[in-house]
Design an enzyme around this catalytic site. Structure first.
Site, PDB file in Angstrom:
ATOM      1  N   ASN A 170      -7.405  -1.156   4.395  1.00 34.17           N
ATOM      2  CA  ASN A 170      -7.973  -1.978   3.312  1.00 34.17           C
ATOM      3  C   ASN A 170      -7.788  -3.460   3.624  1.00 34.17           C
ATOM      4  OD1 ASN A 170      -8.264   0.463   2.071  1.00 34.17           O
ATOM      5  ND2 ASN A 170      -6.482   0.224   0.754  1.00 34.17           N
ATOM      6  N   ASP A 171      -6.540  -3.804   3.960  1.00 37.28           N
ATOM      7  CA  ASP A 171      -6.280  -5.198   4.282  1.00 37.28           C
ATOM      8  C   ASP A 171      -6.804  -5.557   5.665  1.00 37.28           C
ATOM      9  OD1 ASP A 171      -5.098  -6.511   2.064  1.00 37.28           O
ATOM     10  OD2 ASP A 171      -3.363  -5.198   2.289  1.00 37.28           O
ATOM     11  N   HIS A 191      -6.937  -2.892  -6.283  1.00 35.23           N
ATOM     12  CA  HIS A 191      -5.929  -1.909  -6.675  1.00 35.23           C
ATOM     13  C   HIS A 191      -6.319  -1.110  -7.891  1.00 35.23           C
ATOM     14  CE1 HIS A 191      -3.775  -3.923  -3.538  1.00 35.23           C
ATOM     15  NE2 HIS A 191      -3.200  -2.750  -3.392  1.00 35.23           N
ATOM     16  N   ARG A 205       6.871   2.719   0.962  1.00 37.85           N
ATOM     17  CA  ARG A 205       6.574   1.358   1.424  1.00 37.85           C
ATOM     18  C   ARG A 205       7.368   0.365   0.589  1.00 37.85           C
ATOM     19  NH1 ARG A 205       0.601  -0.892   0.991  1.00 37.85           N
ATOM     20  NH2 ARG A 205       1.113  -1.085  -1.199  1.00 37.85           N
ATOM     21  N   GLU A 240      -2.027  -4.080   9.278  1.00 35.19           N
ATOM     22  CA  GLU A 240      -3.054  -4.526   8.342  1.00 35.19           C
ATOM     23  C   GLU A 240      -3.407  -5.992   8.525  1.00 35.19           C
ATOM     24  OE1 GLU A 240      -1.819  -3.639   4.344  1.00 35.19           O
ATOM     25  OE2 GLU A 240       0.223  -4.296   4.679  1.00 35.19           O
ATOM     26  N   CYS A 282      -3.618   4.915   6.262  1.00 37.81           N
ATOM     27  CA  CYS A 282      -3.416   5.142   4.830  1.00 37.81           C
ATOM     28  C   CYS A 282      -4.333   4.270   3.970  1.00 37.81           C
ATOM     29  CB  CYS A 282      -1.963   4.927   4.450  1.00 37.81           C
ATOM     30  SG  CYS A 282      -1.395   3.255   4.763  1.00 37.81           S
TER      31      CYS A 282
HETATM   32  C1  PEP Z   1      -4.074  -1.090   3.000  1.00 39.04           C
HETATM   33  O1  PEP Z   1      -4.065  -2.325   3.007  1.00 39.04           O
HETATM   34  O2  PEP Z   1      -4.891  -0.400   3.622  1.00 39.04           O
HETATM   35  C2  PEP Z   1      -3.088  -0.346   2.208  1.00 39.04           C
HETATM   36  C3  PEP Z   1      -2.992   0.960   2.289  1.00 39.04           C
HETATM   37  O3  PEP Z   1      -2.291  -1.066   1.372  1.00 39.04           O
HETATM   38  P1  PEP Z   1      -2.770  -1.647  -0.036  1.00 39.04           P
HETATM   39  O4  PEP Z   1      -4.109  -1.050  -0.347  1.00 39.04           O
HETATM   40  O5  PEP Z   1      -1.713  -1.246  -1.013  1.00 39.04           O
HETATM   41  O6  PEP Z   1      -2.812  -3.103   0.216  1.00 39.04           O
HETATM   42 MG    MG Z   2      -2.373  -3.424   2.274  1.00 39.82          MG
END
Ligand code: PEP
Ligand code: MG
Length: 586
Positions: A458-459, A192, A335, A435, A506
Site C-alpha cells: 500500500n505504502d 485505513h 507490527r 514499503e 501484506c
Molecule cells: C502497507 O503499507 O502495505 C501496509 C500493509 O501497511 P498499512 O496499510 O497499515 O500502511
Molecule cells: Mg504501510
C-alpha cells in the site's frame, strides 16, 4: 430523486440499504435555526458537552503523564485551556443565543473562523495550534452527537453510512452496528477506513464527490463496491437488479465458506500460505473463521487508538495474549506502532506537516519516543514467550540499514533486560516492512540484518508513484499493477529468495484476484490479506497452476501501461475462474 454516481470501489460486494449520513463538524450540518424556546436547552447541551470533554481531557492528561511523561501530557492541558478560553465559549454562546444556531453548526462556524485567522499567520508554531483547536472541536462534537447512539435513523439493520471521510477510530466506533455498506466523499482504495471496511467484509465506495448533498437519512442507497457505483433512490428495476447481485454475492460467500478447512493450494497442488491482516480481536476471530493459516499482519494502531488512554506493558501483553489465543494456529506477526499519516494519537505530539505521509511517522516517531516504543517491544517479546505461540515482530517504514540496525539493538537490549528480570520471552524473529522505495532498492543490504520480510505494497505503491493513497484525484496513479511497481516487486521477491529469507506481502493487493495471480507468478508463496478476501483468493488459487501464473507474468511484464496490464489480467483471470468475477474490485 434518483442519482447514479461513480467513485472508487474499495471493498467488493453489493449492498442495498438505508442511508445514514454522518455530517461531521468539518462538514457544516444542514440544520434549521433554533426556535426562541429551544435556545436555553441548546446552551445547556453545549455546557454539558464542554464538561464531559474537560473530564476526558483531565483523565487523559493524568494517565499520559504517568505513563509517557509530563511533556506529552501537556497537549491535553492545552486542550483544556482552549475549552475554558472565554473567547471561545463566548463565541459559541453568541452563535447559539443571537444567531439561533444549533451547537453543531456553531462549532463548524467557529472552526471556520479560527481556520481563517490561522491561515493568515506565517508562524509555523501557531499554525500547528490549529490542529489542537480542531481536535478540541471534534471531541466536543462527539459529545454533542455521539455517533449513531440514540438515533432513530440508525435503527435499520441494513445501514449504509455516508460520510465525508471515515476516520479509523470512527469505523471502530461503528463496529458494534451492523453496517451494510459505506460511501465516502474522500479516501482511496488503501486508506485505513477502506482497509477496515474490507476486513469486515462491508462493501464500500470512496471518492464520491459531494455525495452528502445528494443523500439524506432514510434514502434507499445501493453500494456496488466492485464497480464503484453508488445509486441513490434507484428505480424499481435497478433496485431489483442490484438486490439480485447482492443475493448472488451472499451465495458466493456461502460457497466459499465451505472451503474453510481445505488447504490453500494451486491447481497443481503446490501449497500457498494465506494469512490474515487484523486490527483487533474481531478480525482475529474472522481470520480463524475463514481458515487463515495464521495472522500475517496485526496492525497494533487500533489497540492504541481505541484505548481510552495509553495501554501500559501489562495491558498490551494481555491484549496480545487474548488475540494470540484467538488467532489461527497461534501464529501472529505483530507490527509495532505505525502512527502518522492518517492515524494520530495526540499524546505523541502532533505536528502540522506539509507532507504527513512523508514526514514524522511510524518508526521515525517510535525512535523519538524510545521508552514508549520499548514498552511495546517488551510486551511483544513476552507474548512470544507464551506456550505454543509463534510470534514475529515487524517494523514499519524502515528506510535505511542504520534504522534496522538500531531497531535490532534496541530489541536485543529489551530482551536481555527481560531475561534479567526473569520474565519469559520467545525467540520472536524480527522483520522488515518493505514499503519505502529506498528499502526496496537496497533490499540486499537490509536482508543481512532481518529474519524475514513483509512487503507493504500500500505504502510502497504510493511512494513509488508519488501519489497519495487517500487522494481520489490521484488514484489513477496509485496502481499496484503498474509496470513500475511490478518491476520493484519482482526484484524484492527475487532478492529475498536468493538470500533464503522468508518473504510475504501484506498490502491490499494480495487480496485482489488479478494481483494475486501475478504475485504467484513472481514466486511469492505467502500473502496476508483482509480475512473477508481470503476465501475468494483460496478459491482462485485452486484454478491456477504455477506455470500459468509464470506465463501471465511474462506477458504482463512486456506490457507498457497499467491499463494494458489490467485488461490482460482481467481477461485471463475471468477465463480461468469465471465464478469469481464479483470479487474483483480493481
Ligand atoms: C502497507 O503499507 O502495505 C501496509 C500493509 O501497511 P498499512 O496499510 O497499515 O500502511
Ligand atoms: Mg504501510
Amino acid at each position: 430523486m434518483r442519482a447514479m454516481r461513480k467513485g472508487i470501489g474499495v471493498s467488493p460486494g453489493v449492498a442495498v440499504g438505508t442511508a445514514y449520513c454522518i455530517h461531521e463538524v468539518f462538514v457544516r450540518p444542514q440544520t434549521r435555526p433554533l426556535e426562541a424556546a429551544e435556545v436555553a436547552g441548546e446552551l445547556r447541551r453545549f455546557e454539558k458537552a464542554v464538561k464531559k470533554s474537560l473530564a476526558d481531557l483531565r483523565a487523559l492528561a493524568q494517565k499520559v503523564a504517568s505513563q509517557v511523561g509530563k511533556e506529552p501530557a501537556a497537549v491535553f492541558r492545552a486542550h483544556q485551556a482552549i475549552l475554558r478560553d472565554p473567547a471561545f465559549t463566548t463565541k459559541m454562546r453568541q452563535a447559539i443565543e443571537t444567531q439561533r444556531q444549533p451547537a453543531e453548526a456553531a462549532l463548524h462556524d467557529v472552526l471556520a473562523e479560527y481556520t481563517a485567522i490561522f491561515d493568515r499567520t506565517h508562524d509555523e508554531y501557531l499554525k500547528q495550534r490549529l490542529a489542537d483547536v480542531r481536535d478540541v472541536i471534534l471531541r466536543l462534537s462527539e459529545h454533542l452527537s455521539p455517533m449513531l447512539a440514540n438515533d432513530p435513523a440508525a435503527d435499520s439493520d441494513r445501514l449504509i453510512v455516508v460520510a465525508q471521510e471515515l476516520l479509523p477510530s470512527q469505523v471502530v466506533a461503528l463496529g458494534g452496528k451492523r453496517l451494510a455498506g459505506i460511501v465516502t466523499q474522500s479516501g482511496g482504495a488503501t486508506s485505513h477506513a477502506a482497509i477496515l471496511a474490507r476486513g469486515q467484509g462491508i462493501p464500500a465506495v470512496s471518492g464520491v464527490r459531494d455525495i452528502l448533498r445528494q443523500v439524506t437519512n432514510g434514502d434507499l442507497v445501493v453500494v456496488d463496491g466492485s464497480s464503484g457505483y453508488v445509486v441513490v433512490n434507484p428505480d424499481p428495476e435497478t433496485e431489483s437488479a442490484y438486490r439480485k447481485l447482492q443475493r448472488e454475492y451472499f451465495q458466493l460467500q456461502d460457497v466459499l465458506a465451505e472451503n474453510r478447512d481445505a488447504p490453500a493450494r494451486l491447481a497443481d497442488g503446490e501449497a500457498i500460505e494465506l494469512l490474515a491482516n487484523i486490527n483487533g480481536l474481531t478480525d482475529a476471530q474472522a481470520a480463524t473463521a475463514v481458515g487463515a493459516a495464521g495472522v500475517g499482519l496485526f496492525r497494533t494502531e487500533y489497540l492504541f487508538l481505541t484505548h481510552p488512554d495509553v495501554p501500559d506493558e501489562e495491558e498490551q501483553l494481555a491484549a496480545y495474549r487474548e488475540i494470540l489465543a484467538t488467532c489461527p494456529q497461534r501464529r501472529i506477526t505483530i507490527r509495532t506502532l505505525d502512527l502518522g499519516g492518517d492515524k494520530t494519537i495526540p499524546y505523541l505530539g502532533r505536528q502540522r506537516e506539509a507532507n504527513p505521509f512523508m514526514g514524522w511517522r511510524s518508526i521515525r516517531l517510535s525512535f523519538e519516543h524510545p521508552e514508549f516504543f520499548l514498552t511495546q517491544v517488551r510486551a511483544i517479546l513476552r507474548a512470544g514467550g507464551e506456550e505454543h505461540a509463534e510470534v514475529r515482530m515487524l517494523f514499519p517504514m524502515i528506510t535505511t540499514l542504520e534504522e534496522m540496525r538500531r531497531v535490532r539493538s534496541m530489541v536485543n537490549r529489551a530482551r536481555k533486560r527481560l531475561q534479567a528480570e526473569g520474565k519469559p520471552v520467545g525467540p520472536v524473529p524480527l522483520g522488515l516492512m518493505v514499503e519505502v522505495p529506498a528499502a526496496a532498492v537496497c533490499i540486499d543490504a537490509l536482508l543481512s540484518v532481518v529474519d524475514f520480510v513483509s512487503i507493504g505494497s500500500n505504502d510502497l505503491v504510493q511512494y513509488l508513484m508519488a501519489a497519495d493513497r487517500d487522494n481520489p484525484k490521484v488514484s489513477h496513479l496509485c496502481q499496484p499493477l503498474s509496470p513500475a511497481v511490478l518491476r520493484v516487486l519482482r526484484r524484492v521477491i527475487e532478492s529475498c529468495h536468493k538470500a533464503g529469507k522468508p518473504v510475504t506481502l501484506c498490502g491490499e493487493m494480495a487480496g485482489l484476484p488479478r494481483a494475486f495471480a501475478l504475485l504467484v507468478g513472481m514466486g511469492l508463496r505467502s500473502m496476508s490479506m483482509s480475512p473477508a478476501l481470503l476465501p475468494g483468493i483460496k478459491e482462485l488459487a485452486s484454478h491456477l497452476t504455477a506455470e500459468q501464473t509464470r506465463k501471465m507474468l511474462r506477458r504482463a511484464m512486456k506490457l507498457k501501461t497499467t491499463e494494458q496490464v489490467l485488461t490482460y489480467l482481467r481477461d485471463e483471470v475471468d477465463r480461468l475462474a469465471p465464478n469469481l468475477k464479483l470479487l474483483d474490485s480493481m
